[in-house]
Structure formats: C-alpha cells, structure tokens
Write a protein that holds these residues in place. Sequence first.
Motif, PDB file in Angstrom:
ATOM      1  N   GLY A  41       0.744  -0.432  -0.382  1.00  0.00           N
ATOM      2  CA  GLY A  41      -0.336   0.043  -0.381  1.00  0.00           C
ATOM      3  C   GLY A  41       0.812   1.190  -0.363  1.00  0.00           C
ATOM      4  N   ILE A  42       1.800   0.958   1.190  1.00  0.00           N
ATOM      5  CA  ILE A  42       2.757   2.820   0.651  1.00  0.00           C
ATOM      6  C   ILE A  42       3.493   3.011  -0.759  1.00  0.00           C
ATOM      7  CG2 ILE A  42       4.995   3.597   1.967  1.00  0.00           C
ATOM      8  CD1 ILE A  42       4.337   1.778   4.309  1.00  0.00           C
ATOM      9  N   ILE A  43       4.357   1.731  -1.071  1.00  0.00           N
ATOM     10  CA  ILE A  43       4.446   1.866  -2.186  1.00  0.00           C
ATOM     11  C   ILE A  43       3.672   2.637  -3.463  1.00  0.00           C
ATOM     12  CG2 ILE A  43       5.587   0.300  -3.829  1.00  0.00           C
ATOM     13  CD1 ILE A  43       6.865  -1.730  -2.347  1.00  0.00           C
ATOM     14  N   SER A  88      10.467  -9.091   0.991  1.00  0.00           N
ATOM     15  CA  SER A  88      11.382  -8.675  -0.135  1.00  0.00           C
ATOM     16  C   SER A  88      10.583  -7.085  -0.475  1.00  0.00           C
ATOM     17  CB  SER A  88      11.273  -9.575  -1.691  1.00  0.00           C
ATOM     18  OG  SER A  88      10.145  -9.693  -1.752  1.00  0.00           O
ATOM     19  N   ASP A  89       8.941  -7.166   0.430  1.00  0.00           N
ATOM     20  CA  ASP A  89       8.197  -5.661   0.295  1.00  0.00           C
ATOM     21  C   ASP A  89       9.444  -4.680   0.612  1.00  0.00           C
ATOM     22  OD1 ASP A  89       6.426  -6.840  -1.159  1.00  0.00           O
ATOM     23  OD2 ASP A  89       5.395  -7.421   0.814  1.00  0.00           O
ATOM     24  N   ALA A  90      10.088  -5.253   1.657  1.00  0.00           N
ATOM     25  CA  ALA A  90      10.571  -3.755   2.305  1.00  0.00           C
ATOM     26  C   ALA A  90      11.754  -3.359   1.698  1.00  0.00           C
ATOM     27  CB  ALA A  90      10.826  -4.273   3.848  1.00  0.00           C
ATOM     28  N   LEU A  93       9.978  -1.183  -1.205  1.00  0.00           N
ATOM     29  CA  LEU A  93       9.976   0.497  -0.926  1.00  0.00           C
ATOM     30  C   LEU A  93      11.277   0.957  -1.058  1.00  0.00           C
ATOM     31  CD1 LEU A  93       7.909   2.092   0.500  1.00  0.00           C
ATOM     32  CD2 LEU A  93       8.053   0.865   2.708  1.00  0.00           C
ATOM     33  N   ILE A  94      12.259   0.538   0.261  1.00  0.00           N
ATOM     34  CA  ILE A  94      14.002   1.164   0.306  1.00  0.00           C
ATOM     35  C   ILE A  94      14.305   1.630  -1.672  1.00  0.00           C
ATOM     36  CG2 ILE A  94      16.261   1.489   0.801  1.00  0.00           C
ATOM     37  CD1 ILE A  94      15.079  -0.758   3.156  1.00  0.00           C
ATOM     38  N   GLU A  95      13.767   0.788  -2.397  1.00  0.00           N
ATOM     39  CA  GLU A  95      14.439   1.513  -3.743  1.00  0.00           C
ATOM     40  C   GLU A  95      13.493   1.986  -4.238  1.00  0.00           C
ATOM     41  OE1 GLU A  95      14.780  -2.730  -5.562  1.00  0.00           O
ATOM     42  OE2 GLU A  95      14.893  -1.603  -7.701  1.00  0.00           O
ATOM     43  N   THR A  96      12.288   1.472  -4.161  1.00  0.00           N
ATOM     44  CA  THR A  96      11.515   3.262  -4.823  1.00  0.00           C
ATOM     45  C   THR A  96      11.570   3.941  -4.362  1.00  0.00           C
ATOM     46  OG1 THR A  96       9.463   0.732  -5.285  1.00  0.00           O
ATOM     47  CG2 THR A  96       8.973   2.909  -5.803  1.00  0.00           C
ATOM     48  N   ALA A  97      11.538   3.988  -2.790  1.00  0.00           N
ATOM     49  CA  ALA A  97      11.508   5.641  -1.755  1.00  0.00           C
ATOM     50  C   ALA A  97      12.088   6.314  -3.072  1.00  0.00           C
ATOM     51  CB  ALA A  97      11.642   5.567  -1.234  1.00  0.00           C
ATOM     52  N   HIS A  98      14.005   5.593  -2.726  1.00  0.00           N
ATOM     53  CA  HIS A  98      15.465   5.970  -3.590  1.00  0.00           C
ATOM     54  C   HIS A  98      15.059   6.188  -4.971  1.00  0.00           C
ATOM     55  CE1 HIS A  98      17.822   4.082   0.106  1.00  0.00           C
ATOM     56  NE2 HIS A  98      17.189   5.666   0.310  1.00  0.00           N
ATOM     57  N   GLU A  99      14.054   6.074  -5.523  1.00  0.00           N
ATOM     58  CA  GLU A  99      14.143   6.421  -7.078  1.00  0.00           C
ATOM     59  C   GLU A  99      13.494   7.201  -7.295  1.00  0.00           C
ATOM     60  OE1 GLU A  99      14.169   1.900  -9.028  1.00  0.00           O
ATOM     61  OE2 GLU A  99      12.469   2.740  -8.918  1.00  0.00           O
ATOM     62  N   LEU A 206      20.988  -1.060   7.149  1.00  0.00           N
ATOM     63  CA  LEU A 206      21.764  -0.490   6.636  1.00  0.00           C
ATOM     64  C   LEU A 206      22.269  -1.496   5.089  1.00  0.00           C
ATOM     65  CD1 LEU A 206      23.833   1.046   9.306  1.00  0.00           C
ATOM     66  CD2 LEU A 206      22.435   2.091   7.779  1.00  0.00           C
ATOM     67  N   ASP A 207      21.844  -2.865   5.634  1.00  0.00           N
ATOM     68  CA  ASP A 207      22.903  -3.567   4.813  1.00  0.00           C
ATOM     69  C   ASP A 207      22.155  -3.359   3.775  1.00  0.00           C
ATOM     70  OD1 ASP A 207      24.933  -4.136   5.069  1.00  0.00           O
ATOM     71  OD2 ASP A 207      24.315  -6.769   6.141  1.00  0.00           O
ATOM     72  N   ARG A 208      20.874  -3.209   3.748  1.00  0.00           N
ATOM     73  CA  ARG A 208      18.963  -3.409   2.814  1.00  0.00           C
ATOM     74  C   ARG A 208      19.059  -1.267   2.221  1.00  0.00           C
ATOM     75  NH1 ARG A 208      19.536  -7.071   5.040  1.00  0.00           N
ATOM     76  NH2 ARG A 208      18.836  -9.021   3.482  1.00  0.00           N
ATOM     77  N   GLY A 209      20.135  -0.247   3.035  1.00  0.00           N
ATOM     78  CA  GLY A 209      19.734   0.901   1.963  1.00  0.00           C
ATOM     79  C   GLY A 209      19.038   1.560   2.901  1.00  0.00           C
ATOM     80  N   VAL A 210      18.411   1.229   4.050  1.00  0.00           N
ATOM     81  CA  VAL A 210      17.931   2.436   4.872  1.00  0.00           C
ATOM     82  C   VAL A 210      18.908   3.184   4.981  1.00  0.00           C
ATOM     83  CG1 VAL A 210      16.580   1.089   5.784  1.00  0.00           C
ATOM     84  CG2 VAL A 210      18.819   1.510   6.475  1.00  0.00           C
TER      85      VAL A 210
END
Length: 550
Positions: A41-43, A88-90, A93-99, A206-210
């Motif tokens: 939903g957030i994405i 994998s949703d999380a 989300l991190i990746e898409t937010a960065h995009e 952090l390894d997952r990009g936050v």
Amino acid sequence: MPALQSLSLSPADWWNHAVLYQIYPRSFADSNGDGIGDIPGIISKLPHIADLGVDALWLSPFYTSPQKDAGYDVADYCNVDPIFGSLSDAEKLIETAHEYGLRIIVDVVPNHSSDQHPWFQKALAAKPGSRERARYMFREGKGVAGDLPPNNWESVFGGPAWTRVAESDGSPGQWYLHLFDASQPDFEWKNPEVWELFRSVLTFWLDRGVDGFRVDVAHGLIKAEGLPDEEKLHHPPLGNNGSFWDQEGVHAVYQEWRKILESYGPDKMLCAEAWVMPLSKMAHYVRSDEMHQAFNFGYLATSFEAEALRSIINESLAAFGGVGSPSTWVLSNHDVVRHATRLGTDFVSQGQPTGIGPRSPEKPDALLGLRKARAATALMLALPGSAYLYQGEELGLPEVIDIPDDRRKDPTFFRTHGERYGRDGCRVPIPWEAGAPAYGFNTTGESWLPQPQAFAELARDNQVGDPDSTLELYRSLLRFRNQQGLGKGSLVWLDGFSSDVVAFANGSVSVVSNTGEQPTARPDGEVLVTTTALGDEMIPAHTTVWIKTA
Ligand code: NOJ
Ligand code: CA
C-alpha cells in the motif's frame, strides 16, 4: 506525478534541513483489504508523497510483532510482519523511495522487545540467574514471599512496571521490568549480548539501504544502579526525572551506533525519540559523536501563543546550536493528539499517551483548531532546520474523538481502565478518496479503527487542486521552503509588531504569524503564502504569512 529521479538524493548532511514525512504503516494504505495498512500500500502511494515535496520518509515499525503496541513490541527485528508484507516488499519500498528521490529512515526499538521474542521465551523457560534471564531485567520480588514488585516504578501506559512470572515448576517466581506494556519486557543494556543484538539489527537494515533510524525511547535504555524507588511518581512517567530516564550510560550506546553508521558513509542518520527536558539536556543526544537529530518535543508541546513560541524557538536554537546542530521541529506524531485538534482546545499535551475521547472535558473547536494548525505549520516550516510531518496532517485531519470503547486498541486505555484514552485517535486510517470504501484506504471498507464521516470532506482527492485546501497549503509551503532555502537559512527576529505576533526574517522571506484575536498590519512585499485569505492590508487572527521582501 513526477518522473522517477534515479537516486538524485541530496548531500551527506541532508537531515539538517530536510522535511521528513512519518508513515504509520497500519493506517496509511491497505493493499489487500484486511483493514490494516501494509507495505505494498505504501509503495502504491509513493508518488503522492513525492508530489507533496518532502525529502524523506520515516516509517514506524513493520517488523514481526504480535501487535500488542501496534508494532512497538518487536518479536523479530530483522523481518517483516506478514500483516505488512514480506522482507522483499520492504526492500522494494526502500529502493522505490530512493527512485523518487526520497530518503528513508526506519524505527529501531532497543529499550524492549515483545514477550514473543525468542530471547524472552527462552528467558521464561530458563532459571533465575541464567544467561537467558540476564538479557532482560528479572529481579526477585520484595516481601517475605517475594510477592511485591521489586520497586515502585509505574509503566508509561499505566499500572505497575513489573510483572511476575511462574517458574517452570509452576511456582510464583521472579518479576520482570517493562516500562511500557507487560508484553514489552525491557532489555538489560548492561549485558554485552544486547549490544551485539542491536549491532546486527542496524547492519541488517543498513545493508538493505536505509538512510538511518528513528530510535524509540532513546532515553530509557539504562536504569539507575540498584533500581531505586522513585521518590515522586509522574503520571504518565515521562520526562527526564527519575531512575529510568536519561541516565548518563545511554550515551555510550549511541556513540557506538554513530560509528556503525559512519562505516556505511557520511549520509546515514540517527534521530532520538527522547522525551527529555530541558532541551539543553535533550541536546546531549545530538553531540557530534552521537545522534544527528532529536525530536523537538518542547516545540510540539508549545501552545500557539506568541510569547511561548518565541521563547521555545530561542531555547531550541540555543540548545541545539550549542552542540553544533540545527534544531528539528515537529507538531504531530502517532503518540500525541493531532495538532488540528490540540490547538482548538485548552487541552495541554502531556506528551505521549494521554489522549482525548468522548468523556474528556475538552470539547475542541474544530474550525479554530484547523485554522491555528495551518498557521502553526506555516510558522514551523519557515524555521531553519529540519521538520517532521505526520501522515494526514497535510489533509488537516483532526484527532478522532468518538471511537467506541470496544474498538479501541491502545494498551494505555486498558491499563488505565479507560482513565486515559491513549493514542488511537491520531492513528485512524487516513482518507484518500471521498466516495470510496474506507475513504480509499482500501477497496473493502475494512478499517482497524473506525473512520469518522468527517474524513470524507478531508479526503485527499477532495483537496487536490483546491487552492484553499490544507493539502495545497502544505504543497505551497514545501515548494517555497525549498525554493527560498528556508531549511538551510537562519532566523533574525523582526521588531515593531504587537506582542501577539511572532515575526522573523529567514533570508529574504519575512514570516509573520499572528497568534492573537485581532488583525495586525502586514509588512510590504509579495505574499508567497497565507494560511487564511487576506482581504486588506491586515493579517487576520490566527494566521501566518510568508512575504518575499527582496
Ligand atoms: C514510543 C513510541 O513512539 C510509542 O508509540 C510506543 O508505544 C513507545 N515508544 C514504546 O515503544
Ligand atoms: Ca493490509
């Protein structure tokens, strides 16, 4: 909708002037219709957040949890609760937010875990004095039979801060400490194993990009030696007094965490949730070798009155400036009465879990509250430093007061036998579309807390494109804040206004906030934003204007 910007993220010290938007996942957007918001939903709504003009997101916990305290009771810090989606949703989300050019920070909850955390389950099964028990704060009770709690501390949510366990043979046993709900046992931070656990939690995310962490109850981790009785009990027990808040030992934890973050680069940040007063003590959490920010709860708790505002702004700039840091500013979050309601009553925020409900003596004036909230937000967003917004405030959402007792979920309500309503009223799922089921929160109409009819008018789709709407006000404020560099600017007080007026210059923008009942003269210049319509040369009551002077 903006085009995706491939990782065009701002520079290393982005937090110093950023506007961060808090997402409370349970109540933001529900993709599968079960009535609880989730990560997919957030994405799906990220374009709207990017479009608002904020720089970053803060997400309240989405980790594996029995949800006794809406996710602040964590059973696995390195996984996602199925109600919110998958790991994998999380990651997506991190990746898409960065995009979208949005930084993203997540919550870390180090003071306590859930009682369903494997460590606590093992501690219950183990014996007094065991390694398993040493990760939490187990103690013998007082009295001949040990049937009195080890000390007189009270839970923030009401009732005693201790619960007695049964030992494996069924006999009444030790007690464990929980500063919050009984389902949230406090960790023993004098134990190196606890330090190690949280090192691994930080590196996992952090390894997952936050881009950083909001640190829950940052001032609570270390308790006074010997766990002495409190001389004076506070209701609720917030603030810096006492034997469990703001002990000197907490700072060593964040000094180590800072190094962990720095090993991931210069642009990772920590923000303290530390209800510590005065601000000069809160500022200890943002010394150069500790965290980067702390929520300015002193500002949040200030009424919309000129003298009080000038004084807290001065105090904030001095306290945080004193440790070489810009201040943060905040008016609402998931723990306090929404400011559109708070400012419409004499109700004074006691901080976290007090709340307001049908039997409260305060009867907020919704129109006045919203008017003052818009003015207060315009003042806040003009201040130099960083600001936090809470989902739904950009729609002008009020606190939901009429939640039936049997629909309430906050443990505060139950632990105080209804004496304190708690925080459900600011956590109601937000409205996206006036005519849709659950006002567009999902497609089934389910909602974990009931939404009021008033949400129809405030739904996002009703506000888009309406220049008088609160949504468009927030968009304008954020656009001009960026254009004029207000977050990176500095404040110079302006003289010559009545005592009801807060007036300052930030670069070439004059900010004039009339907190009083009488209109006040408007300075010359181009009006960039006003929070109520301007008829003549005056600024009406409870109104903030931004004026371009050069
Ligand atoms: C502060 C959080 O913001 C609140 O929601 C939570 O209940 C307590 N900490 C306990 O984790
Ligand atoms: Ca859902």
